[in-house]
Design an enzyme around this catalytic site. Structure first.
Site, PDB file in Angstrom:
ATOM      1  N   GLU A  78      -1.464  19.005  22.469  1.00  0.00           N
ATOM      2  CA  GLU A  78      -1.758  17.837  21.613  1.00  0.00           C
ATOM      3  C   GLU A  78      -1.194  18.108  20.224  1.00  0.00           C
ATOM      4  O   GLU A  78      -0.722  19.213  19.933  1.00  0.00           O
ATOM      5  CB  GLU A  78      -3.273  17.576  21.570  1.00  0.00           C
ATOM      6  CG  GLU A  78      -3.805  17.034  22.898  1.00  0.00           C
ATOM      7  CD  GLU A  78      -5.267  16.629  22.864  1.00  0.00           C
ATOM      8  OE1 GLU A  78      -6.011  17.132  22.005  1.00  0.00           O
ATOM      9  OE2 GLU A  78      -5.659  15.816  23.721  1.00  0.00           O
ATOM     10  N   HIS A 105      -7.696   7.407  14.247  1.00  0.00           N
ATOM     11  CA  HIS A 105      -6.881   7.808  15.404  1.00  0.00           C
ATOM     12  C   HIS A 105      -5.687   6.857  15.489  1.00  0.00           C
ATOM     13  O   HIS A 105      -5.862   5.644  15.435  1.00  0.00           O
ATOM     14  CB  HIS A 105      -7.712   7.743  16.690  1.00  0.00           C
ATOM     15  CG  HIS A 105      -7.101   8.508  17.814  1.00  0.00           C
ATOM     16  ND1 HIS A 105      -5.959   8.081  18.463  1.00  0.00           N
ATOM     17  CD2 HIS A 105      -7.437   9.684  18.391  1.00  0.00           C
ATOM     18  CE1 HIS A 105      -5.639   8.969  19.393  1.00  0.00           C
ATOM     19  NE2 HIS A 105      -6.517   9.948  19.375  1.00  0.00           N
ATOM     20  N   ARG A 122      -2.978  13.858  12.959  1.00  0.00           N
ATOM     21  CA  ARG A 122      -3.292  12.425  13.054  1.00  0.00           C
ATOM     22  C   ARG A 122      -3.149  11.676  11.732  1.00  0.00           C
ATOM     23  O   ARG A 122      -2.677  10.539  11.705  1.00  0.00           O
ATOM     24  CB  ARG A 122      -4.733  12.260  13.553  1.00  0.00           C
ATOM     25  CG  ARG A 122      -4.862  12.657  14.989  1.00  0.00           C
ATOM     26  CD  ARG A 122      -6.291  12.605  15.457  1.00  0.00           C
ATOM     27  NE  ARG A 122      -6.325  13.008  16.848  1.00  0.00           N
ATOM     28  CZ  ARG A 122      -7.420  13.305  17.523  1.00  0.00           C
ATOM     29  NH1 ARG A 122      -8.601  13.234  16.938  1.00  0.00           N
ATOM     30  NH2 ARG A 122      -7.363  13.657  18.777  1.00  0.00           N
ATOM     31  N   HIS A 130     -12.172   6.941  13.728  1.00  0.00           N
ATOM     32  CA  HIS A 130     -12.389   7.772  14.921  1.00  0.00           C
ATOM     33  C   HIS A 130     -13.431   8.868  14.727  1.00  0.00           C
ATOM     34  O   HIS A 130     -14.295   9.051  15.570  1.00  0.00           O
ATOM     35  CB  HIS A 130     -11.053   8.400  15.312  1.00  0.00           C
ATOM     36  CG  HIS A 130     -11.117   9.239  16.542  1.00  0.00           C
ATOM     37  ND1 HIS A 130     -11.529   8.731  17.758  1.00  0.00           N
ATOM     38  CD2 HIS A 130     -10.828  10.561  16.758  1.00  0.00           C
ATOM     39  CE1 HIS A 130     -11.487   9.693  18.674  1.00  0.00           C
ATOM     40  NE2 HIS A 130     -11.084  10.807  18.085  1.00  0.00           N
ATOM     41  N   ARG A 177      -9.501  16.750  11.183  1.00  0.00           N
ATOM     42  CA  ARG A 177      -9.798  17.592  12.350  1.00  0.00           C
ATOM     43  C   ARG A 177      -8.583  17.746  13.280  1.00  0.00           C
ATOM     44  O   ARG A 177      -7.878  16.773  13.547  1.00  0.00           O
ATOM     45  CB  ARG A 177     -10.960  16.979  13.125  1.00  0.00           C
ATOM     46  CG  ARG A 177     -11.217  17.639  14.460  1.00  0.00           C
ATOM     47  CD  ARG A 177     -12.466  17.141  15.117  1.00  0.00           C
ATOM     48  NE  ARG A 177     -12.401  15.783  15.600  1.00  0.00           N
ATOM     49  CZ  ARG A 177     -11.862  15.403  16.750  1.00  0.00           C
ATOM     50  NH1 ARG A 177     -11.237  16.297  17.523  1.00  0.00           N
ATOM     51  NH2 ARG A 177     -11.892  14.146  17.124  1.00  0.00           N
TER      52      ARG A 177
HETATM   53  C1  LIG Z   1     -12.914   7.548  22.695  1.00  0.00           C
HETATM   54  C2  LIG Z   1     -13.107   8.934  22.170  1.00  0.00           C
HETATM   55  C3  LIG Z   1     -12.355   9.981  22.675  1.00  0.00           C
HETATM   56  C4  LIG Z   1     -12.528  11.283  22.190  1.00  0.00           C
HETATM   57  N1  LIG Z   1     -11.819  12.319  22.750  1.00  0.00           N
HETATM   58  C5  LIG Z   1     -12.084  13.594  22.344  1.00  0.00           C
HETATM   59  C6  LIG Z   1     -11.472  14.721  22.998  1.00  0.00           C
HETATM   60  O1  LIG Z   1     -10.721  14.567  23.948  1.00  0.00           O
HETATM   61  N2  LIG Z   1     -11.769  15.966  22.540  1.00  0.00           N
HETATM   62  C7  LIG Z   1     -12.643  16.199  21.491  1.00  0.00           C
HETATM   63  O2  LIG Z   1     -12.875  17.355  21.123  1.00  0.00           O
HETATM   64  N3  LIG Z   1     -13.228  15.146  20.875  1.00  0.00           N
HETATM   65  C8  LIG Z   1     -12.994  13.875  21.280  1.00  0.00           C
HETATM   66  N4  LIG Z   1     -13.618  12.819  20.662  1.00  0.00           N
HETATM   67  C9  LIG Z   1     -14.627  13.120  19.625  1.00  0.00           C
HETATM   68  C10 LIG Z   1     -15.894  13.669  20.289  1.00  0.00           C
HETATM   69  O3  LIG Z   1     -16.093  12.985  21.511  1.00  0.00           O
HETATM   70  C11 LIG Z   1     -17.125  13.468  19.415  1.00  0.00           C
HETATM   71  O4  LIG Z   1     -16.887  13.906  18.117  1.00  0.00           O
HETATM   72  C12 LIG Z   1     -18.267  14.298  19.991  1.00  0.00           C
HETATM   73  O5  LIG Z   1     -18.443  13.945  21.351  1.00  0.00           O
HETATM   74  C13 LIG Z   1     -19.547  14.065  19.229  1.00  0.00           C
HETATM   75  O6  LIG Z   1     -20.602  14.619  19.974  1.00  0.00           O
HETATM   76  P1  LIG Z   1     -22.065  14.585  19.394  1.00  0.00           P
HETATM   77  O7  LIG Z   1     -22.937  15.240  20.407  1.00  0.00           O
HETATM   78  O8  LIG Z   1     -22.070  15.120  18.016  1.00  0.00           O
HETATM   79  O9  LIG Z   1     -22.381  13.017  19.274  1.00  0.00           O
HETATM   80  P2  LIG Z   1     -22.389  11.892  20.400  1.00  0.00           P
HETATM   81  O10 LIG Z   1     -21.725  12.349  21.623  1.00  0.00           O
HETATM   82  O11 LIG Z   1     -21.936  10.636  19.774  1.00  0.00           O
HETATM   83  O12 LIG Z   1     -23.949  11.759  20.709  1.00  0.00           O
HETATM   84  C14 LIG Z   1     -24.837  11.221  19.748  1.00  0.00           C
HETATM   85  C15 LIG Z   1     -26.122  10.858  20.459  1.00  0.00           C
HETATM   86  O13 LIG Z   1     -27.128  10.520  19.504  1.00  0.00           O
HETATM   87  C16 LIG Z   1     -27.803   9.338  19.913  1.00  0.00           C
HETATM   88  N5  LIG Z   1     -28.395   8.742  18.712  1.00  0.00           N
HETATM   89  C17 LIG Z   1     -27.747   8.295  17.603  1.00  0.00           C
HETATM   90  N6  LIG Z   1     -28.636   7.850  16.690  1.00  0.00           N
HETATM   91  C18 LIG Z   1     -29.870   8.012  17.244  1.00  0.00           C
HETATM   92  C19 LIG Z   1     -31.200   7.742  16.801  1.00  0.00           C
HETATM   93  N7  LIG Z   1     -31.466   7.177  15.594  1.00  0.00           N
HETATM   94  N8  LIG Z   1     -32.244   8.032  17.626  1.00  0.00           N
HETATM   95  C20 LIG Z   1     -32.020   8.561  18.862  1.00  0.00           C
HETATM   96  N9  LIG Z   1     -30.793   8.828  19.337  1.00  0.00           N
HETATM   97  C21 LIG Z   1     -29.721   8.574  18.529  1.00  0.00           C
HETATM   98  C22 LIG Z   1     -26.712   8.534  20.587  1.00  0.00           C
HETATM   99  O14 LIG Z   1     -27.240   7.517  21.393  1.00  0.00           O
HETATM  100  C23 LIG Z   1     -26.001   9.647  21.371  1.00  0.00           C
HETATM  101  O15 LIG Z   1     -26.682   9.931  22.568  1.00  0.00           O
HETATM  102  C24 LIG Z   1     -13.471  11.521  21.137  1.00  0.00           C
HETATM  103  C25 LIG Z   1     -14.217  10.475  20.625  1.00  0.00           C
HETATM  104  C26 LIG Z   1     -14.052   9.184  21.141  1.00  0.00           C
HETATM  105  C27 LIG Z   1     -14.879   8.071  20.568  1.00  0.00           C
END
Ligand SMILES: Cc1cc2nc3c(=O)[nH]c(=O)nc-3n(C[C@H](O)[C@H](O)[C@H](O)COP(=O)(O)OP(=O)(O)OC[C@H]3O[C@@H](n4cnc5c(N)ncnc54)[C@H](O)[C@@H]3O)c2cc1C
Length: 371
Positions: free
Chosen positions: A105, A216, A256, A315, A350
């Protein structure tokens, strides 16, 4: 209600912390929709990790610093990159089967992205959910939203949730993800509304680098179509970014922010921008990127024969709640992991596929005072 660890969020960060914290006490994980509703579920490309002897940890560190414009916190970068092989082994032990050939990437000097076709996030989250559901110390509440942090004598002691329920805990863990939905166009799912940032700010926690929002570059841009993100791994495999005349104007493997800047300039001049991978064999495209190919087809675009209209969209939040290397925030009792946290690992921009990695690596070691 009372618990030892109260985790808010069921993405990669929340679920992985739950698995590790369960060794030390009772865990209650709440999530505002269904368990699978998270940005993590939608991650396509993969997880960056050095596993090839021809590559090196130092190369991955250098690439991360370069993408971050050297504004990264070096100790956080080292923790992130050195923890990557262990994070991949952990996922494999939970049953995730990564593809044999790693991907490339943007701004990565080597092929080091571990993927499961183009639905890596879904596979990882399914494995974490399966492991968490078998763990007797983990209790899960869906459709429960954290509304406010409760504070006593300067320490965070719990939360209030929907239904005016109060939950008290020895440690409150914010794993609430990003802020994409605060922007008119975003790759993020509906759950990414920045709740964790709002809760932390209201309680007086320190935030950092909140202006460092990553856009993105390759996001579907067509009237009445959703801003569907098309993974950077397509560019790693040779997809080109071109204008309406089929002319390239940027090295597609730049970081990016550099690509978005070049695209924005072109768009301001009245040009349209496209992603083009039509020079590749259609069967190969369908095999490598089945989810992206099918989703685009649903929206009326054939990735194997059409160039795809694209524009940048919000993103990823590189900043967030300031934490130390163990997830401690500036408020006792409050911890943050994943996208909501600002560990300093990403600097101002990032590196691709370092985000799921951060969610996994920074949640592997439960802070000493909580063990
Ligand atoms: C389309 C897309 C593709 C991506 N591809 C990649 C990739 O290939 N590789 C990579 O490294 N990163 C990628 N990213 C970035 C990466 O996916 C995210 O940064 C990462 O998954 C974030 O994980 P997290 O656990 O911090 O948050 P999230 O996975 O967003 O989880 C947050 C959780 O908190 C919950 N929540 C939020 N507020 C509250 C509240 N007030 N009360 C209760 N629950 C709540 C939500 O419902 C969710 O379950 C991508 C992102 C997107 C959008």
């Amino acid at each position: 209600m009372k618990t030892d660890f109260l985790i808010i969020g069921s993405g990669a960060a929340g679920l992985n912390f739950a698995l590790h914290a369960a060794k030390y006490g009772q865990v209650l994980l709440i999530t505002k929709k269904k368990l699978k509703d998270s940005a993590s579920w939608h991650a396509q490309g993969g997880i960056a990790a050095v596993l090839d002897p021809k590559d090196s940890l130092q190369n991955h560190i250098n690439d991360t610093l370069k993408a971050g414009h050297y504004k990264n916190k070096k100790s956080a970068v080292e923790k992130l990159i050195k923890g990557a092989p262990k994070a991949i082994a952990h996922l494999e032990s939970l049953g995730v089967k990564f593809d044999t050939t790693p991907r490339k990437e943007g701004c990565h000097s080597h092929r080091r992205i571990r993927s499961v076709a183009d639905h890596t996030g879904k596979t990882v989250i399914q494995a974490l959910i399966k492991a968490a559901s078998k763990e007797p110390n983990i209790k899960i509440l869906e459709n429960t939203r954290a509304l406010k942090l409760l504070k006593s004598k300067g320490k965070i002691i719990g939360i209030t949730t929907t239904g005016e329920q109060k939950i008290y805990a020895k440690a409150v863990i914010l794993a609430t993800g990003g802020i994409g939905q605060k922007f008119p166009k975003t790759t993020n799912p509906k759950t990414s509304t920045g709740d964790g940032i709002d809760l932390a700010q209201e309680a007086g926690a320190k935030l950092m680098d909140m202006d460092c929002v990553q856009f993105h570059p390759t996001v579907l841009s067509s009237p009445d179509k959703p801003p569907f993100m098309i993974s950077e791994s397509l560019r790693g495999e040779g997809a080109k970014i071109v204008d309406e005349n089929g002319k390239r104007f940027i090295n597609e493997l730049e970081p990016r922010d550099i690509i978005c800047e070049a695209m924005n300039k072109k768009i301001a001049q009245g040009h349209s921008i496209y992603l083009d991978i039509t020079h590749k064999n259609p069967d190969w495209i369908r095999k490598q990127f089945p989810y992206i190919e099918k989703t685009l087809k649903k929206h009326g675009f054939d990735l194997t024969t059409n160039r795809i209209p694209i524009a940048p969209a919000a993103h990823y939040l590189c900043g967030g709640i300031a934490t130390d290397l163990s997830g401690r925030t500036s408020l006792p009792g409050l911890y943050a992991y994943g996208e909501v946290a600002r560990t300093g690992a990403h600097g101002h921009n990032r590196l691709a596929s370092n985000s799921l990695l951060e969610c996994l690596v920074f949640t592997m070691d439960v802070p000493k005072e909580l063990q």
